[in-house]
Design an enzyme around this catalytic site. Structure first.
Site, short mmCIF file in Angstrom:
data_model
loop_
_atom_site.label_atom_id
_atom_site.label_comp_id
_atom_site.label_asym_id
_atom_site.label_seq_id
_atom_site.Cartn_x
_atom_site.Cartn_y
_atom_site.Cartn_z
N VAL A 4 -25.62 86.69 101.05
CA VAL A 4 -25.16 86.28 102.38
C VAL A 4 -23.70 86.70 102.50
CG1 VAL A 4 -24.41 83.96 101.68
CG2 VAL A 4 -25.04 84.37 104.05
N SER A 5 -23.35 87.28 103.65
CA SER A 5 -21.95 87.67 103.87
C SER A 5 -21.19 86.48 104.43
CB SER A 5 -21.87 88.85 104.84
OG SER A 5 -22.26 88.44 106.13
N THR A 6 -19.89 86.61 104.48
CA THR A 6 -19.05 85.51 104.97
C THR A 6 -19.43 85.12 106.39
OG1 THR A 6 -17.25 86.31 103.59
CG2 THR A 6 -16.66 84.77 105.33
N THR A 7 -19.69 86.11 107.24
CA THR A 7 -19.99 85.83 108.64
C THR A 7 -21.39 85.29 108.85
OG1 THR A 7 -20.67 88.14 108.92
CG2 THR A 7 -18.39 87.58 109.49
N GLU A 8 -22.27 85.44 107.84
CA GLU A 8 -23.65 85.00 107.99
C GLU A 8 -23.92 83.62 107.39
OE1 GLU A 8 -25.95 89.32 107.73
OE2 GLU A 8 -25.36 88.27 105.92
#
Length: 503
Positions: free
Chosen positions: A8-12
């Site tokens: 998971v990315s920071t924005t997700e």
């Protein structure tokens, strides 16, 4: 052993369906056992393959520790279709099956096609999200909102209202920096002196650091936000995220400046008046000459003299005259890469320095005469005006040369080397474009210069400093500071004639 990969990315992290716990639970359920190797990349973009746990999983596959990989969705493995296919092919060569929770992709032409289409759609969605985000930010900026917290010293950021708010404590430091840099009576030697003082007095930086650096002071002095206008959409940062994953340091993406017509100006609370800011910019241009290291031979007018004929600045030099060292200023440039070697004008330092200082004393004792100086300067063709005419002539010559070559190709019946002529046309096009850019920039500089007004406060400060030392032996540094405050440029026509241009 089965390996499960989640990302998971920071924005997700706040997006439903992509939480790490949900992915892990789904992958374990798909595996049908809790005995799995977990590979978790928390806060990493799927745009790049360089992710810690992805690299660890790929190594374990190569070493034969993993015989099956389960991932929630292809875009968790990679956002780009090409990267998805690279990993999938790499694992299949080792006999490792890649299974996705969200969809079955059989090892058949149809399955591979569907896998590819799914990856392409994922990549397209990523690009559209990025496009919408950028469009939304620009729209917000055009409405006068601040879209990003740049952590500008002197301000706090209200993320709810998207506004900058003055931080009174930091704003006082900003005012001190500008006052210390622009005041002729300042005891601080330029940006280094200001930075040293702030460090010694324990003023914290924006990040709470204890040490101020010269470059930080310079950035504050150059930041137009303090005058009430913040520039947004100035820098193109596209692709910079790749630098985070570039371990070799080669081919790093560099931040670039967008064309000025794409900049967006948004209002910000005023800390520094425009007039003082513009004066600081002029002094920044002179900073290299104002606070250079002391040498054996000091030059009072260092960096201020320009030859009116060739336009070269005149630098201080020493020559031996029958055993006696004589200081002089010359427009000669000895470096191989100099655009203009100079026309050979030289003047003795003692003579021109004495002449300039006597004129400065006359102005300081009779400030009303400063107006007469400015009126004379306004009616005299400046070096910049001459340069504009020269550029106009060069642009016209380049256009004519290009037209002649085009006509030659069209009408000539001779056996011509067309490739060579086309290369010449391209060179002339490039030259014309560069000349046009120079012309436009010079025009803008001249327009900005015309809008400036005489800063009476600066004149008063210079006068106050002069009268403190008037009846004493005035130190060289004080003389130099007074001249640098009042004089913008000195144009030398010949050894007996010169023109003083004041601010």
């Amino acid at each position: 052993m089965i390996g499960i990969y989640v990302r998971v990315s920071t924005t997700e992290q706040a997006v439903s369906g992509y939480s790490l716990d949900h992915q892990i639970e789904s992958c374990i359920q798909k595996a049908g056992t809790n005995e799995v190797m977990r590979y978790i990349d928390d806060g990493y973009s799927g745009e790049f393959l360089e992710r810690p746990d992805l690299e660890r999983m790929r190594k374990d596959v190569r070493d034969g520790l993993i015989d099956k990989v389960i991932c929630y969705d292809p875009d968790r493995l990679a956002r780009k279709l090409m990267n998805q296919l690279i990993i999938d092919e790499e694992f299949r060569r080792k006999g490792v099956e890649v299974i996705f929770v969200n969809g079955e992709y059989a090892a058949s032409p149809e399955g591979r096609l569907f896998f590819s289409l799914r990856g392409a759609i994922s990549e397209f969605e990523k690009a559209k999200i990025k496009e919408r985000t950028m469009s939304g930010r620009k729209g917000k900026a055009k409405k006068g909102k601040i879209v990003k917290n740049d952590h500008v010293y002197g301000y706090d950021f209200d993320s709810v209202k998207s506004e900058m708010i003055i931080n009174e404590k930091e704003a006082e430091v900003v005012k001190f920096i500008f006052d210390a840099f622009t005041s002729p009576t300042s005891k601080f030697q330029g940006m280094n002196g200001i930075a040293k003082h702030l460090t010694e007095t324990g003023v914290p930086t924006k990040k709470g650091g204890a040490v101020w650096h010269r470059q930080v002071v310079r950035q504050i002095l150059m930041n137009e936000t303090y005058t009430g206008m913040k520039i947004q959409n100035r820098w193109n940062t596209e692709g910079l995220l790749a630098n985070k994953y570039n371990r070799t340091g080669e081919d790093k993406v560099k931040i670039t400046e967008r064309p000025k017509d794409e900049w967006i100006y948004s209002p910000s609370p005023v800390i520094i008046e425009k007039e003082q800011f513009e004066h600081a910019q002029e002094l920044l241009k002179q900073s290299r000459r104002r606070y250079t290291k002391k040498s054996e031979n000091q030059y009072l007018l260092s960096g201020l003299l320009r030859c009116s004929s060739c336009g070269n600045t005149m630098t201080g030099r020493v020559q031996n005259n029958w055993g006696t060292k004589v200081r002089y200023y010359s427009d000669r440039k000895n470096t191989a890469g100099a655009k203009n070697q100079g026309c050979g004008v030289s003047v003795k330092s003692d003579e021109i320095e004495g002449h300039v200082w006597s004129n400065i004393e006359m102005l300081l004792n009779n400030p009303e005469k400063l107006i007469a100086f400015q009126e004379v300067a306004a009616t005299t063709e400046t070096f910049e005006e001459k340069e504009l005419k020269r550029l106009e002539q060069e642009i016209e010559r380049t256009k004519k040369g290009r037209k002649r070559l085009i006509t030659l190709i069209t009408l000539s019946e001779e056996d011509l080397d067309l490739n060579e002529i086309k290369d010449q046309i391209k060179d002339l096009q490039t030259k014309e474009k560069n000349l046009q850019n120079q012309y436009t920039e010079l025009q803008k500089e001249m327009e900005a210069e015309k809008k400036k007004t005489t800063n009476l406060d600066i004149l008063k400060q210079a006068m106050d400093l002069y009268f403190v030392y008037k009846d004493k032996e005035m130190p060289f540094e004080i003389k130099q500071r007074i001249i640098a405050t009042l004089v913008k440029e000195i144009r030398v026509h010949d050894k007996d004639t010169m023109e003083i241009i004041t601010f």
